[in-house]
Structure formats: C-alpha cells, structure tokens
Scaffold this motif. Structure first.
Motif, PDB file in Angstrom:
ATOM      1  N   LEU A  93       1.271  -2.832  -6.365  1.00 33.99           N
ATOM      2  CA  LEU A  93       1.111  -1.574  -5.645  1.00 33.99           C
ATOM      3  C   LEU A  93      -0.339  -1.121  -5.647  1.00 33.99           C
ATOM      4  N   LEU A  94      -0.773  -0.604  -4.496  1.00 29.95           N
ATOM      5  CA  LEU A  94      -2.110  -0.023  -4.387  1.00 29.95           C
ATOM      6  C   LEU A  94      -1.957   1.414  -3.909  1.00 29.95           C
ATOM      7  N   HIS A  95      -2.476   2.344  -4.685  1.00 31.38           N
ATOM      8  CA  HIS A  95      -2.374   3.762  -4.352  1.00 31.38           C
ATOM      9  C   HIS A  95      -3.663   4.467  -4.732  1.00 31.38           C
ATOM     10  N   GLN A  96      -4.025   5.431  -3.911  1.00 34.19           N
ATOM     11  CA  GLN A  96      -5.190   6.274  -4.184  1.00 34.19           C
ATOM     12  C   GLN A  96      -4.743   7.722  -4.046  1.00 34.19           C
ATOM     13  N   GLU A  97      -5.091   8.542  -5.015  1.00 31.39           N
ATOM     14  CA  GLU A  97      -4.724   9.957  -4.975  1.00 31.39           C
ATOM     15  C   GLU A  97      -5.239  10.583  -3.681  1.00 31.39           C
ATOM     16  N   GLN A  98      -4.380  11.360  -3.013  1.00 34.08           N
ATOM     17  CA  GLN A  98      -4.782  11.973  -1.753  1.00 34.08           C
ATOM     18  C   GLN A  98      -3.908  13.180  -1.442  1.00 34.08           C
ATOM     19  N   ALA A  99      -4.368  14.008  -0.499  1.00 35.57           N
ATOM     20  CA  ALA A  99      -3.606  15.154  -0.013  1.00 35.57           C
ATOM     21  C   ALA A  99      -2.712  14.696   1.137  1.00 35.57           C
ATOM     22  N   LEU A 100      -1.763  15.555   1.541  1.00 37.57           N
ATOM     23  CA  LEU A 100      -0.839  15.192   2.616  1.00 37.57           C
ATOM     24  C   LEU A 100      -1.562  14.974   3.931  1.00 37.57           C
ATOM     25  N   ALA A 150       0.862  -1.193   0.000  1.00 33.04           N
ATOM     26  CA  ALA A 150       0.000   0.000   0.000  1.00 33.04           C
ATOM     27  C   ALA A 150       0.890   1.233   0.000  1.00 33.04           C
ATOM     28  N   LEU A 151       0.547   2.199  -0.841  1.00 32.78           N
ATOM     29  CA  LEU A 151       1.269   3.466  -0.912  1.00 32.78           C
ATOM     30  C   LEU A 151       0.369   4.562  -0.363  1.00 32.78           C
ATOM     31  N   LEU A 152       0.628   4.971   0.870  1.00 34.05           N
ATOM     32  CA  LEU A 152      -0.127   6.068   1.477  1.00 34.05           C
ATOM     33  C   LEU A 152       0.732   7.318   1.332  1.00 34.05           C
ATOM     34  N   ILE A 175      -6.911   7.866   6.841  1.00 34.10           N
ATOM     35  CA  ILE A 175      -6.677   6.605   6.130  1.00 34.10           C
ATOM     36  C   ILE A 175      -7.809   6.389   5.125  1.00 34.10           C
ATOM     37  N   PRO A 176      -7.500   5.974   3.893  1.00 35.87           N
ATOM     38  CA  PRO A 176      -8.562   5.724   2.911  1.00 35.87           C
ATOM     39  C   PRO A 176      -9.474   4.584   3.351  1.00 35.87           C
ATOM     40  N   PRO A 177     -10.726   4.613   2.952  1.00 35.42           N
ATOM     41  CA  PRO A 177     -11.699   3.594   3.385  1.00 35.42           C
ATOM     42  C   PRO A 177     -11.273   2.153   3.070  1.00 35.42           C
ATOM     43  N   TRP A 178     -10.616   1.915   1.963  1.00 32.00           N
ATOM     44  CA  TRP A 178     -10.230   0.565   1.562  1.00 32.00           C
ATOM     45  C   TRP A 178      -9.171  -0.035   2.484  1.00 32.00           C
ATOM     46  N   PHE A 179      -8.433   0.804   3.216  1.00 33.98           N
ATOM     47  CA  PHE A 179      -7.291   0.345   3.994  1.00 33.98           C
ATOM     48  C   PHE A 179      -7.689  -0.591   5.138  1.00 33.98           C
ATOM     49  N   LYS A 180      -8.843  -0.356   5.730  1.00 31.91           N
ATOM     50  CA  LYS A 180      -9.274  -1.152   6.882  1.00 31.91           C
ATOM     51  C   LYS A 180      -9.366  -2.643   6.554  1.00 31.91           C
ATOM     52  N   ASP A 181      -9.875  -2.960   5.382  1.00 37.84           N
ATOM     53  CA  ASP A 181     -10.068  -4.354   4.992  1.00 37.84           C
ATOM     54  C   ASP A 181      -9.014  -4.853   4.004  1.00 37.84           C
ATOM     55  N   TRP A 182      -8.032  -4.034   3.715  1.00 39.29           N
ATOM     56  CA  TRP A 182      -6.998  -4.390   2.748  1.00 39.29           C
ATOM     57  C   TRP A 182      -6.135  -5.528   3.279  1.00 39.29           C
ATOM     58  N   ASN A 183      -5.878  -6.502   2.444  1.00 38.41           N
ATOM     59  CA  ASN A 183      -5.074  -7.663   2.822  1.00 38.41           C
ATOM     60  C   ASN A 183      -3.740  -7.566   2.087  1.00 38.41           C
ATOM     61  N   GLU A 219      -1.075   5.459  14.006  1.00 33.91           N
ATOM     62  CA  GLU A 219      -1.719   4.392  14.774  1.00 33.91           C
ATOM     63  C   GLU A 219      -2.411   3.393  13.859  1.00 33.91           C
ATOM     64  N   ALA A 220      -3.068   3.889  12.809  1.00 32.60           N
ATOM     65  CA  ALA A 220      -3.790   3.006  11.885  1.00 32.60           C
ATOM     66  C   ALA A 220      -2.837   2.067  11.155  1.00 32.60           C
ATOM     67  N   VAL A 221      -1.692   2.568  10.718  1.00 31.02           N
ATOM     68  CA  VAL A 221      -0.772   1.683   9.994  1.00 31.02           C
ATOM     69  C   VAL A 221      -0.080   0.707  10.945  1.00 31.02           C
ATOM     70  N   LEU A 222       0.219   1.164  12.154  1.00 33.53           N
ATOM     71  CA  LEU A 222       0.859   0.264  13.117  1.00 33.53           C
ATOM     72  C   LEU A 222      -0.094  -0.843  13.576  1.00 33.53           C
ATOM     73  N   GLU A 223      -1.388  -0.528  13.685  1.00 34.26           N
ATOM     74  CA  GLU A 223      -2.383  -1.524  14.092  1.00 34.26           C
ATOM     75  C   GLU A 223      -2.442  -2.710  13.137  1.00 34.26           C
ATOM     76  N   ARG A 224      -2.063  -2.485  11.891  1.00 36.18           N
ATOM     77  CA  ARG A 224      -2.129  -3.563  10.898  1.00 36.18           C
ATOM     78  C   ARG A 224      -1.101  -4.653  11.169  1.00 36.18           C
ATOM     79  N   GLY A 225      -0.030  -4.328  11.894  1.00 31.19           N
ATOM     80  CA  GLY A 225       0.993  -5.318  12.201  1.00 31.19           C
ATOM     81  C   GLY A 225       1.851  -5.707  11.006  1.00 31.19           C
ATOM     82  N   LEU A 226       1.870  -4.871   9.986  1.00 31.32           N
ATOM     83  CA  LEU A 226       2.657  -5.125   8.774  1.00 31.32           C
ATOM     84  C   LEU A 226       3.934  -4.298   8.799  1.00 31.32           C
TER      85      LEU A 226
END
Length: 130
Positions: free
Chosen positions: A37-44, A8-10, A48-56, A71-78
C-alpha cells in the motif's frame, strides 16, 4: 509465492470517515501478504499527489471529490474503486451506502427496543458532503 500488488490509497486523513476507511483497508491488507500500500496524508479536497504521475502500480482505492482527480485516476488505465461515490462515471467502480436499507435497519432497531415515535432530520438533496 503470490505476485505483489501495488495499491495507491487516495483517501483523506482529515475526516473521521476517511481514517476509518484507511483502518479497514489496512486490516484487510494485513490478511494478504501480496498487497503493498502507498498512502500520503491528505485532505478531502486535494489534487493528485506529485508521486502519482510516475507511480507504477496495479490499482487505486480513492475518495474522489473532484473531476480533476477522477480524470487523473482514469487516465492511468488501472482498476479503480471510488469510495466517495460523488460522481457516477462510466467505467468507474464505486462503493456507496443504501440510504433506504440504512433507514430500515435503524427503524427496525428502534422498534425492537420499544420506541414507537420516530422523527427524521436530514438533507433533502441527499448530499451529505457539507
């Protein structure tokens, strides 16, 4: 055949630096046949984008601007690499510039070209986010 890795590219597209990071990541990924790679256009400054919660996926490259995103990215454990380095968080790998090395390189370059008077203007706090 190598196992495909989903990354994922945030990373924001609203600033030149972020777009440059994306260009670099894309160039590297073209050398690898196993990166998806998975990326969604976004501002700085976005959540977190909606798809990220269920992204595998297998890993995350992010420019982390808020603690909410950290916190959201660390919670994923990746595996995560923070390309912003705004926060120093234990267990979070980050990429940052070395301002002393950059200044030395710039000064060396100018001196080699015969410039012998140099002035510096910058942010005393070292915060270049404005």
């Amino acid at each position: 055949m190598a196992v495909e890795r989903k990354i994922a590219l945030l990373i924001e597209t609203s600033r030149r630096y972020g777009r440059g990071l994306l260009t670099g990541v894309a160039s590297y990924a073209r050398l690898r046949s196993d990166w998806n790679l998975l990326h969604q256009e976004q501002a700085l400054v976005e959540t977190i984008p909606p798809w990220f919660k269920d992204w595998n996926g297998d890993g995350i490259l992010a420019r982390i601007e808020t603690m909410e995103v950290a916190e959201a990215v660390l919670e994923r454990g990746l595996p995560v690499v923070d390309l912003r380095s705004r926060f120093r968080i234990a267990g979070l790998a980050s990429v940052d510039t070395d301002p002393v090395a950059a200044a030395e390189l710039a000064l060396e370059h100018l001196l080699e070209r015969g410039v012998n008077r140099v002035a510096v203007c910058g942010y005393p706090s070292g915060d270049f986010s404005e």
